[in-house]
Design a protein around this motif. Sequence first.
Motif, short mmCIF file in Angstrom:
data_model
loop_
_atom_site.label_atom_id
_atom_site.label_comp_id
_atom_site.label_asym_id
_atom_site.label_seq_id
_atom_site.Cartn_x
_atom_site.Cartn_y
_atom_site.Cartn_z
N GLU A 1 25.24 14.58 50.38
CA GLU A 1 24.98 16.01 50.41
C GLU A 1 25.10 16.61 51.81
OE1 GLU A 1 23.76 19.80 49.20
OE2 GLU A 1 24.46 18.10 48.03
N MET A 2 25.81 17.77 51.92
CA MET A 2 25.91 18.46 53.21
C MET A 2 25.91 19.97 53.03
SD MET A 2 25.80 18.55 56.42
CE MET A 2 25.35 16.85 56.67
N ASN A 3 25.14 20.47 52.03
CA ASN A 3 24.88 21.91 51.97
C ASN A 3 23.77 22.28 52.94
OD1 ASN A 3 26.74 22.97 49.98
ND2 ASN A 3 25.60 21.80 48.46
N THR A 4 22.89 21.31 53.21
CA THR A 4 21.76 21.48 54.13
C THR A 4 21.96 20.51 55.29
OG1 THR A 4 20.30 22.02 52.29
CG2 THR A 4 19.24 21.32 54.33
N PRO A 5 21.65 20.90 56.53
CA PRO A 5 21.79 19.95 57.65
C PRO A 5 20.92 18.70 57.44
CG PRO A 5 21.38 22.19 58.44
CD PRO A 5 21.15 22.22 56.96
N LEU A 6 21.37 17.61 58.03
CA LEU A 6 20.59 16.37 58.00
C LEU A 6 19.49 16.42 59.06
CD1 LEU A 6 23.06 13.38 57.55
CD2 LEU A 6 20.92 13.70 56.31
N GLY A 7 18.28 16.09 58.67
CA GLY A 7 17.19 16.06 59.64
C GLY A 7 16.79 17.45 60.08
N ARG A 8 16.17 17.50 61.25
CA ARG A 8 15.67 18.78 61.78
C ARG A 8 16.40 19.22 63.05
NH1 ARG A 8 11.08 20.80 59.48
NH2 ARG A 8 10.10 19.48 57.91
N THR A 9 17.44 18.51 63.43
CA THR A 9 18.14 18.86 64.68
C THR A 9 19.65 18.87 64.48
OG1 THR A 9 18.25 16.53 65.38
CG2 THR A 9 16.33 17.82 66.12
N ALA A 10 20.30 19.80 65.19
CA ALA A 10 21.76 19.84 65.29
C ALA A 10 22.07 20.13 66.74
CB ALA A 10 22.35 20.91 64.38
N GLY A 11 22.71 19.20 67.41
CA GLY A 11 22.99 19.33 68.84
C GLY A 11 23.28 17.97 69.41
N ASN A 12 23.08 17.78 70.68
CA ASN A 12 23.38 16.50 71.31
C ASN A 12 22.11 15.75 71.70
OD1 ASN A 12 26.27 16.66 71.06
ND2 ASN A 12 26.20 18.29 72.56
N ALA A 13 21.45 16.15 72.78
CA ALA A 13 20.20 15.50 73.16
C ALA A 13 19.15 15.62 72.05
CB ALA A 13 19.66 16.11 74.46
N LEU A 14 19.14 16.74 71.35
CA LEU A 14 18.20 16.92 70.24
C LEU A 14 18.36 15.84 69.18
CD1 LEU A 14 18.33 20.80 69.67
CD2 LEU A 14 16.28 19.47 70.20
N GLU A 15 19.61 15.51 68.87
CA GLU A 15 19.86 14.50 67.84
C GLU A 15 19.55 13.08 68.33
OE1 GLU A 15 23.14 14.87 65.13
OE2 GLU A 15 23.52 16.93 65.74
N VAL A 16 19.76 12.85 69.63
CA VAL A 16 19.35 11.55 70.20
C VAL A 16 17.84 11.38 70.06
CG1 VAL A 16 19.24 10.14 72.29
CG2 VAL A 16 21.32 11.43 71.78
N GLN A 17 17.09 12.43 70.39
CA GLN A 17 15.63 12.36 70.29
C GLN A 17 15.20 12.06 68.86
OE1 GLN A 17 13.29 12.43 72.80
NE2 GLN A 17 11.99 11.80 71.10
N GLU A 18 15.83 12.70 67.89
CA GLU A 18 15.48 12.46 66.49
C GLU A 18 15.85 11.04 66.06
OE1 GLU A 18 15.45 15.70 63.43
OE2 GLU A 18 17.25 14.63 62.79
N SER A 19 16.96 10.53 66.57
CA SER A 19 17.36 9.16 66.27
C SER A 19 16.34 8.16 66.81
CB SER A 19 18.74 8.86 66.86
OG SER A 19 19.71 9.73 66.32
N LEU A 20 15.80 8.45 67.99
CA LEU A 20 14.77 7.59 68.57
C LEU A 20 13.52 7.58 67.70
CD1 LEU A 20 15.21 8.53 72.33
CD2 LEU A 20 15.67 6.29 71.30
N GLU A 21 13.19 8.73 67.11
CA GLU A 21 12.04 8.78 66.20
C GLU A 21 12.27 7.87 64.99
OE1 GLU A 21 11.53 12.89 65.22
OE2 GLU A 21 11.32 13.49 67.33
N VAL A 22 13.50 7.86 64.47
CA VAL A 22 13.82 6.99 63.33
C VAL A 22 13.70 5.52 63.74
CG1 VAL A 22 15.65 6.30 61.72
CG2 VAL A 22 15.29 8.72 62.25
N LEU A 23 14.25 5.19 64.89
CA LEU A 23 14.19 3.80 65.38
C LEU A 23 12.76 3.35 65.67
CD1 LEU A 23 17.34 3.96 67.66
CD2 LEU A 23 17.04 2.36 65.75
N ALA A 24 11.88 4.32 65.92
CA ALA A 24 10.47 4.01 66.19
C ALA A 24 9.66 3.93 64.90
CB ALA A 24 9.87 5.04 67.13
N GLY A 25 10.33 4.05 63.76
CA GLY A 25 9.62 3.93 62.49
C GLY A 25 9.21 5.25 61.88
N GLY A 26 9.62 6.37 62.48
CA GLY A 26 9.29 7.69 61.96
C GLY A 26 10.54 8.45 61.60
#
Length: 439
Positions: free
Chosen positions: A248-273
């Motif tokens: 699905e891609m009618n809605t963005p994935l996650g809560r961020t769209a950008g560069n550093a913002l998406e890295v930060q969100e990826s780190l949250e996933v890798l940290a178990g969140g």
Amino acid sequence: MSTTYDAIDLIRAKRDGGRLTAQQIHWLISAYTAGRVAEEQMSALAMAILLRGMDREEISQWTAAMIDSGERMDFSSLKHDDGTRRLTADKHSTGGVGDKITLPLAPLVASFGVPVPQLSGRGLGHTGGTLDKLESIPGWRAELSGTEILRQLDEVGAVICAAGAQLAPADKKLYALRDVTGTVESIPLIASSIMSKKIAEGTDSLVLDVKVGTGAFMKTPEDAAELARTMVALGTDASVKTTALITEMNTPLGRTAGNALEVQESLEVLAGGGPADVVHLTVELARHMLAAAGRPDADPEEHLANGRAMDTWRAMIRAQGGDPEAALPQPKHTHTVTAAVGGTITRMDALAVGIAAWRLGAGRARREDPVQAEAGVYMHVKPGDAVVAGAPLVTLHTQEEQRIPRALEALESAIDVDEEGGAFVAEPLIHATVTAEDL
């Protein structure tokens, strides 16, 4: 001595609904790459392919010819302690908004001992590029030699880097031509473009994430399914174990769209969140990659919870000159959009959010344009969430304040709120799975 053909004859044959032979296709791609077939002739043929299509054998030969235009990578030297080959697994997404899945996925799969050679690209238009995101990390470098890639796969298990210029050079030339001749939408040309690079990369197995919706290249389920089947067939014909998920891609994935913002969100996933949709898709893609590489027993969620995926991430970033502990860049300017009324969020248009992030500086209009690491959109809410009037909906991030008005224009009708607060039923994140058995 190889046969020489006349490009005009091949154009006419395809224009009139005929099929091209393997010999004709291989001659054509070789001659075009060498400059012996003119750009206007290949433009005409690309349009004929767009209008008339290609059958499975034609697309398979077209892809093979593009692979043959350059070098192939070889990871057969990667071995287990007992001397047996380590099977590699890779993933490719057709591109979306907020699609940072590669970042947590590659180290997650590698943390189970499965090497992941992830040759990625840069963003163009409203979809972000994996390399642009990672370049938000101080010191990290995208350009690696073949020797460096192989060493990092052996020692760390995962590498995310730029594809070398010698991988399917015919594709690079044809891609630029399609962009200016109105032939980008041709499914045979899209599929062969993606798969020529992935097969040349030398992976043993490939999982495809084929996006469908407003923020995706494929807008309809029918087109997404056709592209998925075509790419799975190409991988299968090239002896690469290939699976496609239509997502699905009618809605963005996650809560961020950008560069550093998406890295930060990826780190949250890798940290178990991290956001539930990003975690769910990362885990499902990881399961398919691990199964294809001989690890169907592996539980990806376990390595997100116990820190092993994060350990592999840090090792991967360090190996490419980055500092995994460094602070990510922060924007000079932010602007928050608030809810005019209370109710339930029923829609957040992925394309509009992607265009807003692009206008803020997160993306590029031309390949040579620079991007801002700090730019992007943070989504405080997603469809299904309840809001009250005055509550934040999205926050815009940019280095240049003058970019904000045009980003706001993109978002003007992007978010719907049901003031009645009725029940919201979300689309499934994964619509379908396509394997070789489905062809």
